[in-house]
Design an enzyme around this catalytic site. Structure first.
Site, PDB file in Angstrom:
ATOM      1  CD  GLU A  83       1.089   7.266   7.372  1.00 32.76           C
ATOM      2  OE1 GLU A  83       0.680   6.711   9.061  1.00 32.76           O
ATOM      3  OE2 GLU A  83       2.498   7.889   7.764  1.00 32.76           O
ATOM      4  CB  CYS A 115       1.262   1.436   2.768  1.00 27.98           C
ATOM      5  SG  CYS A 115       2.288   1.229   4.106  1.00 27.98           S
ATOM      6  CG  HIS A 237       3.815  -1.810   1.221  1.00 27.31           C
ATOM      7  ND1 HIS A 237       4.876  -1.064   1.230  1.00 27.31           N
ATOM      8  CD2 HIS A 237       3.452  -2.656   2.110  1.00 27.31           C
ATOM      9  CE1 HIS A 237       4.738  -0.783   2.276  1.00 27.31           C
ATOM     10  NE2 HIS A 237       3.697  -2.123   2.935  1.00 27.31           N
TER      11      HIS A 237
END
Ligand code: CAA
Length: 395
Positions: A83, A115, A237
């Protein structure tokens, strides 16, 4: 022979920034209670890149041990997910390719979806290896999470890179089919090209993440996915580690399984050890959770482990991996523990100076102080070009 068609993670190595800011130090400035940081969001410290570190140096640090162990003869593709892109045109992976001394007969490309990028890279890599099982793909996820100073997101910052070698007959984990997928156009977290820091609607992002847990699970089930009881545990995540506990509750509710907070804590705590001290590393974060689980105490030989990947904006995927018997002898637990332990602690004023010192954007020459602890560094900028130092063995 089922083993002949398996493709997955053959090696996994990570590195992080050379500096560390603890939440105890941060709380002296923000006035927030340590309990909010430690229990409320589940973060104890954040990695901070030194002035001469960026996504390329962290990526090269993470990938170098993989190349040293396996060589590069079979690598035909490098997929670099981030990112925190450093150039609108050139893939960061091309700099990493050069620093690592990889041969020229390799394709290199950068992938972006907040992400989620590394998960896309992993799936694309698996498909390439399925097509040509003799080749290997180097997947690198490297990110520096930066929010506005004094914003609620600041306490969740971090930085890390993960390198994974994707191969047939993987030594660590095979990637299973199917995947559950979920895309939803939402402005929960984004970063326009002119900004160094993310814009975020915190509460909306939490709700979007949880909706994506539900959406991916339902899609996974619609594609003949495993029953929840067949999955030993799930890595999520981790924008901050408490999020994984909320996500697991959401998954179990969606799957119609009732579970106590204690059982959820038992399942998720082994996945949070690295992220609670490194902070959010965006697309690397899920794979730090997997590293923490694999490098923990539990014997996972032949276990099925779920992975949930979420990239704001948003794209999400749920899939499972089957842990290879004997995986433990291929892990890098000591090296990972060491890179975390030897980060240099900094005080809040030093952190703030590092954040405020930005690189020139007018092409003037600028040298950076030598602070990085690793073998690669960004030595400066000249004529709008980033100048890297370190390694470059053979090309
Ligand atoms: N003791 C214990 N807990 C405490 C406490 C204390 N003294 N004080 C507060 N808490 C708890 C709160 O109850 C809350 O817990 P619950 O959510 O379980 O209720 C938690 O600490 C956080 O408190 P707040 O909600 O008041 O915190 P905040 O307003 O400072 O914001 C945040 C939290 C929204 C996560 C903010 O850090 C943020 O914006 N982060 C960036 C966005 C983000 O991480 N989103 C996650 C989903 S998006 C994604 O995953 C992609 C990505 O990587 C960004």
């Amino acid at each position: 022979m089922p083993g002949d068609r398996t493709v997955g993670i053959h090696d996994l190595s990570f590195r992080t920034g050379s500096l560390v800011l603890t939440h105890a130090e941060l709380s002296k400035h923000t006035g927030a209670s340590l309990a909010k940081y430690h229990q409320g969001i589940g973060q104890r410290a954040m990695s901070v890149p030194a002035a001469d570190e960026d996504i390329v140096t962290m990526a090269a640090e993470a990938a170098a041990p993989v190349i040293e162990r396996h060589g590069c003869d079979r690598i035909r593709t490098v997929l670099f997910a981030t990112e925190t892109s450093i150039d609108q045109s050139k893939a960061a992976g091309v700099y990493a390719h050069s620093l690592l001394g990889l041969p020229s007969h390799i394709r290199v490309v950068e992938l972006k979806q907040a992400c989620y990028g590394a998960t896309a890279a992993l799936q694309f890599a698996a498909a390439l290896v399925q097509r040509e099982p003799e080749q290997q793909v180097l997947v690198i996820a490297s990110d520096i999470a930066r929010y506005d100073l004094d914003s609620p997101g600041e306490a969740t910052q971090g930085a890390a890179a993960v390198a994974m070698l994707v191969s047939a007959r993987p030594a660590i984990a095979a990637i299973d089919r199917p995947s559950g997928l979920h895309t939803h156009d939402i402005m929960d977290f984004w970063r326009p090209n002119y900004r160094e820091t993310a814009l975020v609607d915190g509460k909306k992002s939490l709700a979007a993440y949880l909706a994506a847990v539900e959406g991916t699970w339902r899609d996974y089930q619609n594609h003949q996915g495993l029953a929840i009881e067949q999955i030993r545990t799930v890595c999520y995540h981790q924008p901050f580690t408490r999020m994984a506990f909320k996500a697991h509750r959401q998954l179990l509710d969606t799957a119609g399984v009732s579970s106590s907070d204690t059982a959820i804590a038992h399942a998720i705590t082994p996945t949070t050890r690295y992220n609670e001290t490194i902070g959010n590393s965006y697309t690397a974060s899920l794979y730090l959770a997997l590293a923490a689980l694999l490098e923990g105490d539990e014997d996972l030989d032949e276990a099925t482990v779920g992975l949930f990947s979420y990239g704001s904006g948003s794209v999400a995927e749920f899939f499972t991996t089957r842990i290879t018997p004997g995986y433990r002898t291929h892990l890098r637990t000591a090296a990972h523990t060491d890179v975390i332990a030897r980060r240099r602690p900094i005080d809040y004023a030093t952190y703030r100076r590092l954040r405020e010192d930005t690189l020139p954007d007018d092409g003037t020459q600028h040298s950076l102080p030598h602070q990085a602890l690793g073998r690669f560094r960004l030595s400066g900028i000249a004529g709008h070009q980033r100048l890297y130092e370190g390694f470059r063995p053979s090309n």
